[in-house]
Design a protein around this motif. Structure first.
Motif, mmCIF file in Angstrom:
data_model
loop_
_atom_site.group_PDB
_atom_site.id
_atom_site.type_symbol
_atom_site.label_atom_id
_atom_site.label_comp_id
_atom_site.label_asym_id
_atom_site.label_seq_id
_atom_site.Cartn_x
_atom_site.Cartn_y
_atom_site.Cartn_z
ATOM 1 N N UNK A 87 144.381 -82.887 49.587
ATOM 2 C CA UNK A 87 144.409 -83.287 48.186
ATOM 3 C C UNK A 87 145.541 -84.276 47.930
ATOM 4 N N UNK A 88 145.450 -84.988 46.830
ATOM 5 C CA UNK A 88 146.479 -85.965 46.481
ATOM 6 C C UNK A 88 147.822 -85.302 46.241
ATOM 7 N N UNK A 89 147.816 -84.015 45.866
ATOM 8 C CA UNK A 89 149.055 -83.327 45.564
ATOM 9 C C UNK A 89 149.728 -82.689 46.773
ATOM 10 N N UNK A 90 149.249 -82.987 47.991
ATOM 11 C CA UNK A 90 149.819 -82.352 49.172
ATOM 12 C C UNK A 90 151.268 -82.784 49.392
ATOM 13 N N UNK A 91 152.119 -81.813 49.733
ATOM 14 C CA UNK A 91 153.516 -82.070 50.072
ATOM 15 C C UNK A 91 153.834 -81.280 51.327
ATOM 16 N N UNK A 92 155.101 -81.330 51.744
ATOM 17 C CA UNK A 92 155.503 -80.572 52.927
ATOM 18 C C UNK A 92 155.327 -79.076 52.721
ATOM 19 N N UNK A 93 155.414 -78.640 51.469
ATOM 20 C CA UNK A 93 155.340 -77.206 51.176
ATOM 21 C C UNK A 93 154.028 -76.796 50.530
ATOM 22 N N UNK A 94 153.112 -77.742 50.276
ATOM 23 C CA UNK A 94 151.824 -77.418 49.672
ATOM 24 C C UNK A 94 150.739 -78.243 50.357
ATOM 25 N N UNK A 95 149.632 -77.595 50.704
ATOM 26 C CA UNK A 95 148.528 -78.304 51.331
ATOM 27 C C UNK A 95 147.230 -77.555 51.061
ATOM 28 N N UNK A 96 146.113 -78.207 51.330
ATOM 29 C CA UNK A 96 144.810 -77.593 51.107
ATOM 30 C C UNK A 96 144.643 -76.357 51.985
ATOM 31 N N UNK A 97 143.935 -75.366 51.449
ATOM 32 C CA UNK A 97 143.766 -74.093 52.148
ATOM 33 C C UNK A 97 142.627 -74.118 53.138
ATOM 34 N N UNK A 98 142.784 -74.871 54.218
ATOM 35 C CA UNK A 98 141.734 -74.986 55.226
ATOM 36 C C UNK A 98 141.822 -73.819 56.210
ATOM 37 N N UNK A 99 140.683 -73.335 56.647
ATOM 38 C CA UNK A 99 140.657 -72.256 57.623
ATOM 39 C C UNK A 99 139.283 -71.632 57.706
ATOM 40 N N UNK A 100 139.188 -70.524 58.394
ATOM 41 C CA UNK A 100 137.948 -69.756 58.528
ATOM 42 C C UNK A 100 138.206 -68.344 58.029
ATOM 43 N N UNK A 101 137.281 -67.815 57.255
ATOM 44 C CA UNK A 101 137.401 -66.447 56.746
ATOM 45 C C UNK A 101 136.046 -65.764 56.905
ATOM 46 N N UNK A 102 135.970 -64.815 57.819
ATOM 47 C CA UNK A 102 134.719 -64.110 58.114
ATOM 48 C C UNK A 102 134.860 -62.621 57.812
ATOM 49 N N UNK A 103 133.719 -61.991 57.541
ATOM 50 C CA UNK A 103 133.633 -60.542 57.406
ATOM 51 C C UNK A 103 132.852 -59.999 58.600
ATOM 52 N N UNK A 104 133.395 -58.984 59.247
ATOM 53 C CA UNK A 104 132.731 -58.330 60.375
ATOM 54 C C UNK A 104 132.265 -56.965 59.878
ATOM 55 N N UNK A 105 130.971 -56.842 59.586
ATOM 56 C CA UNK A 105 130.401 -55.588 59.086
ATOM 57 C C UNK A 105 130.206 -54.679 60.297
ATOM 58 N N UNK A 106 130.962 -53.590 60.361
ATOM 59 C CA UNK A 106 131.149 -52.867 61.620
ATOM 60 C C UNK A 106 130.045 -51.876 61.957
ATOM 61 N N UNK A 107 129.189 -51.579 61.009
ATOM 62 C CA UNK A 107 128.087 -50.662 61.264
ATOM 63 C C UNK A 107 127.010 -50.882 60.210
ATOM 64 N N UNK A 108 125.761 -50.665 60.607
ATOM 65 C CA UNK A 108 124.674 -50.762 59.626
ATOM 66 C C UNK A 108 124.681 -49.569 58.677
ATOM 67 N N UNK A 109 125.180 -48.423 59.148
ATOM 68 C CA UNK A 109 125.249 -47.233 58.297
ATOM 69 C C UNK A 109 126.313 -47.422 57.227
ATOM 70 N N UNK A 110 126.061 -46.896 56.041
ATOM 71 C CA UNK A 110 127.044 -47.003 54.960
ATOM 72 C C UNK A 110 128.121 -45.952 55.191
ATOM 73 N N UNK A 111 129.088 -46.323 56.018
ATOM 74 C CA UNK A 111 130.186 -45.435 56.395
ATOM 75 C C UNK A 111 131.469 -46.017 55.840
ATOM 76 N N UNK A 112 132.245 -45.201 55.137
ATOM 77 C CA UNK A 112 133.516 -45.668 54.590
ATOM 78 C C UNK A 112 134.679 -45.368 55.526
ATOM 79 N N UNK A 113 134.549 -44.320 56.330
ATOM 80 C CA UNK A 113 135.645 -43.834 57.158
ATOM 81 C C UNK A 113 135.352 -44.147 58.620
ATOM 82 N N UNK A 114 136.174 -44.970 59.236
ATOM 83 C CA UNK A 114 135.943 -45.381 60.615
ATOM 84 C C UNK A 114 135.939 -44.191 61.567
#
Length: 330
Positions: A87-114
């Motif tokens: 972005x135009x407002x980027x500085x040494x201490x501020x920049x665009x939030x680039x990255x990857x954010x995924x969810x790993x659904x650990x089981x098909x069963x609706x289980x709350x407690x691992x």
């Protein structure tokens, strides 16, 4: 759009992510069973999530349909996004939030407690973690990636269906850099890995060891921030979790399940965070670092002193915590 912001004095970073405020909240005490929305992570509700990135499913099972045992999707309310530009407002201490954010659904069963999952499913889960880290490693834009899990409202979960997350960033966070620097310094001074030496000391003393096997040790660290904090480390040196073979993954699944089941005996459906601390993706040095899983139970909250000083007050000594967990093991 997400944004990275860094404190110019400490180097401590934050991610400003307005989209996260839109997440559904299953733990909202004002909600009722009649008004609650269907769980987006349950089979049959695949259209409530973005299209899957990967899934453990039979070869003849079509994507984004039931039939999976583990499913990975982009986070619908991401902290960072891969297509965030500069972005135009980027500085040494501020920049665009680039990255990857995924969810790993650990089981098909609706289980709350691992703790309710069996060892075979635990192994599948850790193999999925490894596969996602390997996939991220192929993209040279990302220098750091973290697999982490929040179980329970107190630990920061907003959906109860068992899931973990992966977040990849184009930089290594300041706190991680500090630990890496300490590990490098120890290696330069002693010509050995700090964590390998830690394992040997703890195995000799035994007082902070929760359990151990031929491949792993689970121990309560000498300076834990949280009551019953437990680290699970491979006994053979390895810098990066994503390089672990299937036998190591199976052994990790077994000992991790034992520790989580012990916690569950102390408090049913315990709130906890865990994360896999592994060598940053861009780091080629391997002798100084040792990957590990760190489990942080959230039986009490950090408060004013912790936030103001950075020093945590822990009411349970690690030696006592290890004894209680040993007694709670199967």
């Amino acid at each position: 759009m997400s944004e990275f912001s860094k404190d110019p004095l400490t180097g401590r970073g934050v991610i400003i992510a307005p989209e996260r405020a839109q997440r559904p909240e299953q733990f909202d005490p004002t909600s009722t069973a009649e008004s609650a929305q269907p769980c987006p992570f349950c089979p049959g509700n695949e259209r409530q999530t973005p299209p899957e990135s990967w899934a453990d499913r039979p070869a003849d099972s079509p994507p984004d349909r039931p039939g999976w045992s583990i499913r990975v999707v982009p986070n619908k309310y991401p902290a960072v996004t891969a297509d965030d530009g500069i972005t135009d407002g980027q500085t040494a201490d501020r920049s665009a939030g680039a990255g990857i954010h995924e969810v790993i659904i650990e089981t098909a069963a609706h289980v709350a407690n691992l703790a309710a999952l069996d060892e075979a499913q635990f192994s599948k889960i850790f193999r999925a973690y490894r596969g996602r880290l390997r996939a991220v490693h192929e993209d040279r834009r990302w220098r750091f990636a973290l697999i982490f899990k929040n179980q329970g409202e107190r630990a920061g979960a907003t959906l109860e269906h068992a899931h973990a997350q992966l977040l990849a960033l184009p930089f290594v966070p300041a706190d991680v850099e500090k630990e890496l620097a300490g590990a490098r310094d120890y290696h330069r001074r002693s010509a050995s890995c700090y964590y390998c030496a830690l394992i040997e000391r703890e195995l000799q003393a035994r007082v902070r060891v929760v359990t151990s096997s031929a491949a792993f040790i689970a121990l309560c660290p000498a300076a834990p921030r949280f009551a019953f904090e437990t680290w699970v480390l491979p006994r053979v040196h390895g810098a990066a979790f994503e390089h672990a073979d299937d036998s190591i993954i199976a052994a990790l699944a077994k000992i991790s399940r034992q520790v989580i089941a012990a916690l569950d005996r102390l408090q049913a459906n315990p709130p906890f965070n865990y994360f896999i601390q592994s060598l940053p993706l861009a780091d080629s040095e391997r002798a100084h670092y040792h990957w590990q899983l760190r489990l942080l139970p959230q039986f009490s909250r950090a408060a004013g002193f912790e936030w103001g000083s950075g020093i945590h007050i822990n009411p349970v000594a690690p030696e006592a915590a290890a004894q209680v967990l040993r007694d709670a093991l199967i």
